[in-house]
Design a protein around this motif. Structure first.
Motif, PDB file in Angstrom:
ATOM      1  N   ALA A 198     -45.033  21.625  63.749  1.00 37.41           N
ATOM      2  CA  ALA A 198     -45.870  21.434  64.966  1.00 37.41           C
ATOM      3  C   ALA A 198     -47.110  22.152  65.148  1.00 37.41           C
ATOM      4  N   LEU A 199     -47.092  23.252  64.084  1.00 39.79           N
ATOM      5  CA  LEU A 199     -48.309  24.056  64.368  1.00 39.79           C
ATOM      6  C   LEU A 199     -49.035  23.879  63.030  1.00 39.79           C
ATOM      7  N   GLY A 200     -48.796  22.756  62.316  1.00 39.97           N
ATOM      8  CA  GLY A 200     -49.325  22.350  61.064  1.00 39.97           C
ATOM      9  C   GLY A 200     -49.361  23.002  60.004  1.00 39.97           C
ATOM     10  N   ILE A 201     -48.033  23.831  59.974  1.00 42.61           N
ATOM     11  CA  ILE A 201     -47.686  24.664  58.797  1.00 42.61           C
ATOM     12  C   ILE A 201     -46.670  23.921  57.882  1.00 42.61           C
ATOM     13  N   THR A 202     -46.982  24.077  56.501  1.00 41.54           N
ATOM     14  CA  THR A 202     -45.985  23.477  55.458  1.00 41.54           C
ATOM     15  C   THR A 202     -44.398  23.728  55.757  1.00 41.54           C
ATOM     16  N   PRO A 203     -43.537  22.990  55.739  1.00 39.89           N
ATOM     17  CA  PRO A 203     -42.351  23.387  55.794  1.00 39.89           C
ATOM     18  C   PRO A 203     -41.787  24.551  54.866  1.00 39.89           C
ATOM     19  N   ILE A 204     -40.752  25.502  55.076  1.00 40.50           N
ATOM     20  CA  ILE A 204     -40.568  26.127  54.092  1.00 40.50           C
ATOM     21  C   ILE A 204     -38.968  26.054  53.621  1.00 40.50           C
ATOM     22  N   THR A 205     -38.512  26.661  52.557  1.00 41.09           N
ATOM     23  CA  THR A 205     -37.175  26.937  52.249  1.00 41.09           C
ATOM     24  C   THR A 205     -36.442  28.195  52.370  1.00 41.09           C
ATOM     25  N   LEU A 206     -35.623  28.239  53.474  1.00 43.28           N
ATOM     26  CA  LEU A 206     -34.964  29.534  53.517  1.00 43.28           C
ATOM     27  C   LEU A 206     -34.003  29.884  52.520  1.00 43.28           C
ATOM     28  N   LEU A 207     -33.422  29.023  51.934  1.00 44.48           N
ATOM     29  CA  LEU A 207     -32.209  29.448  50.804  1.00 44.48           C
ATOM     30  C   LEU A 207     -32.970  29.666  49.526  1.00 44.48           C
ATOM     31  N   PHE A 258     -36.268  36.084  51.574  1.00 49.78           N
ATOM     32  CA  PHE A 258     -36.063  36.033  53.044  1.00 49.78           C
ATOM     33  C   PHE A 258     -34.526  35.976  53.016  1.00 49.78           C
ATOM     34  N   ALA A 259     -34.117  35.213  52.076  1.00 51.83           N
ATOM     35  CA  ALA A 259     -32.260  34.839  52.292  1.00 51.83           C
ATOM     36  C   ALA A 259     -31.835  36.022  51.471  1.00 51.83           C
ATOM     37  N   VAL A 260     -32.286  36.582  50.749  1.00 52.93           N
ATOM     38  CA  VAL A 260     -31.589  37.932  49.980  1.00 52.93           C
ATOM     39  C   VAL A 260     -31.675  38.971  50.933  1.00 52.93           C
ATOM     40  N   LEU A 261     -32.807  38.991  51.732  1.00 54.67           N
ATOM     41  CA  LEU A 261     -33.008  40.191  52.848  1.00 54.67           C
ATOM     42  C   LEU A 261     -31.871  39.947  53.931  1.00 54.67           C
ATOM     43  N   VAL A 262     -31.848  38.738  54.372  1.00 58.06           N
ATOM     44  CA  VAL A 262     -30.913  38.600  55.575  1.00 58.06           C
ATOM     45  C   VAL A 262     -29.510  38.665  55.051  1.00 58.06           C
ATOM     46  N   GLY A 263     -29.149  38.437  53.801  1.00 54.93           N
ATOM     47  CA  GLY A 263     -27.780  38.590  53.352  1.00 54.93           C
ATOM     48  C   GLY A 263     -27.589  40.269  53.117  1.00 54.93           C
ATOM     49  N   MET A 264     -28.663  40.833  52.618  1.00 54.05           N
ATOM     50  CA  MET A 264     -28.400  42.291  52.613  1.00 54.05           C
ATOM     51  C   MET A 264     -28.100  43.005  54.103  1.00 54.05           C
ATOM     52  N   VAL A 265     -28.866  42.792  54.985  1.00 59.07           N
ATOM     53  CA  VAL A 265     -28.909  43.116  56.230  1.00 59.07           C
ATOM     54  C   VAL A 265     -27.574  42.742  56.875  1.00 59.07           C
ATOM     55  N   TYR A 266     -27.089  41.577  56.751  1.00 54.18           N
ATOM     56  CA  TYR A 266     -25.794  41.134  57.317  1.00 54.18           C
ATOM     57  C   TYR A 266     -24.766  41.796  56.709  1.00 54.18           C
ATOM     58  N   VAL A 267     -24.707  42.231  55.337  1.00 57.00           N
ATOM     59  CA  VAL A 267     -23.624  42.980  54.769  1.00 57.00           C
ATOM     60  C   VAL A 267     -23.477  44.326  54.999  1.00 57.00           C
ATOM     61  N   HIS A 268     -24.734  45.030  55.076  1.00 55.88           N
ATOM     62  CA  HIS A 268     -24.826  46.571  55.331  1.00 55.88           C
ATOM     63  C   HIS A 268     -25.056  46.923  56.701  1.00 55.88           C
ATOM     64  N   LEU A 269     -25.045  45.984  57.663  1.00 51.21           N
ATOM     65  CA  LEU A 269     -25.640  46.487  59.174  1.00 51.21           C
ATOM     66  C   LEU A 269     -24.183  47.140  59.737  1.00 51.21           C
TER      67      LEU A 269
END
Length: 328
Positions: free
Chosen positions: A182-191, A195-206
């Motif tokens: 909707a903002l005219g930005i190219t779609p991204i892949t999260l996995l 970004f996915a590595v950082l999310v996993g690290m935060v989830y494990v060590h929070l």
């Protein structure tokens, strides 16, 4: 004379009994110290000191022809075969490490990921720990249970669950890419991304950041905040002048419990990261289990250990300096 002699013998026996009692107490104290400090000392010696010495010795060896380690002494084979074999001790692995800047970049990337994970965990954990510490007792116990509840499930299962959450067919990916479209930005892949590595690290060590902070914040005396309020301090000033300085030991403890394990983590980047998300933990694991270059893997492990010890020393010095400045 007889009475004086008997009195002297009585005093001598009393002194002897006192000396015997002191020796017995000293022996009991030594025995108690041995039973208290002995098992941890033996554990650290067997599972830390000895493996560290083995790792150091391995780093000075040649890799074997088919992986592992080459023999220390020349093997008993025919002359034309033994000429091409390497054996004994060498600095080859260290030379290889310091000759390529690629490994320095991987180290820096690993430290950046560990620092980012620690900072995000601190920002997320501090309000939660503060909320738990100021809640009623029955709610406090429930919240602490919810914080540690993820440990009841297997680590790998939890990480694989994030593959589903961040996958291209997940609702989260659809929502984010719809907003970007909707903002005219190219779609991204999260996995399979940083970004996915950082999310996993935060989830494990929070949880490792929440628990030390909660333990520290729970011990704060509310009278200090009341006194600061009576002196005209605003809520923000009470936090920065009272709560935050008192919580620094919990912050440092949580940071150590998050930063150091993230540096050696390899499962999360392996599962959630892409080909460009290799960290030092992945590199060490590949050297031992993939290419089976044990000497170079030992060098990487030693360098990582030295780096962690240096950072821990700097953090301890900074903490002592901060405490000294507050005391003066």
């Amino acid at each position: 004379m007889t009475k004086k002699a008997e009195q002297g013998r009585t005093e001598g026996r009393a002194e002897e009994r006192a000396e015997v009692g002191i020796k017995e107490r000293t022996a009991r104290q030594r025995m108690a110290k041995f039973f208290v400090a002995g098992p941890p000392l033996v554990f650290l010696t067997v599972f830390f000191v000895v493996p560290s010495l083995i790792m150091i010795a391995t780093s000075f060896r040649f890799p074997g022809e088919f992986g592992g380690l080459a023999p220390i002494a020349a093997p008993v084979v025919s002359a034309h075969v033994s000429q091409g074999l390497e054996y004994g001790f060498t600095l080859e692995a260290y030379q290889f490490f310091f000759s390529d800047i690629l490994y320095a970049k991987i180290f820096l990337k690993s430290f950046a990921v560990a620092a980012a994970t620690t900072l995000i965990c601190l920002v997320m954990a501090y309000p939660l720990a503060l909320l738990i510490s100021r809640s009623k007792k029955h709610l406090r116990n429930l919240m602490v249970l919810l914080v540690v509840l993820p440990f009841a499930s297997n680590f790998l299962i939890r990480i694989y669950a994030w593959m589903i959450i961040l996958g291209p067919e997940s609702g989260l990916s659809y929502f984010i890419n719809a907003v970007l479209g909707a903002l005219g930005i190219t779609p991204i892949t999260l996995l399979f991304s940083p970004f996915a590595v950082l999310v996993g690290m935060v989830y494990v060590h929070l949880p490792f950041m929440v628990l030390p902070l909660y333990t520290n914040l729970e011990k704060h005396d509310p009278a200090l905040l009341d006194a600061a309020q009576d002196l005209g301090a605003t809520r923000w000033q009470r936090f920065w002048r009272v709560t935050w300085p008192l919580s620094l030991p919990g912050v440092f403890s949580g940071a150590a419990l998050v930063f150091i394990p993230v540096l050696g983590m390899f499962a999360v980047p392996d599962i959630l990261g892409g080909t460009g998300d290799i960290l030092i933990g992945n590199l060490i694991k590949d050297q031992f289990l993939g290419t089976r270059d044990w000497p170079f893997g030992s060098v990487l492990a030693i360098m990582l250990t030295l780096a962690v010890l240096a950072i821990a020393g700097l953090a301890a010095w900074f903490a002592r300096s901060a405490v000294g400045q507050r005391a003066t």
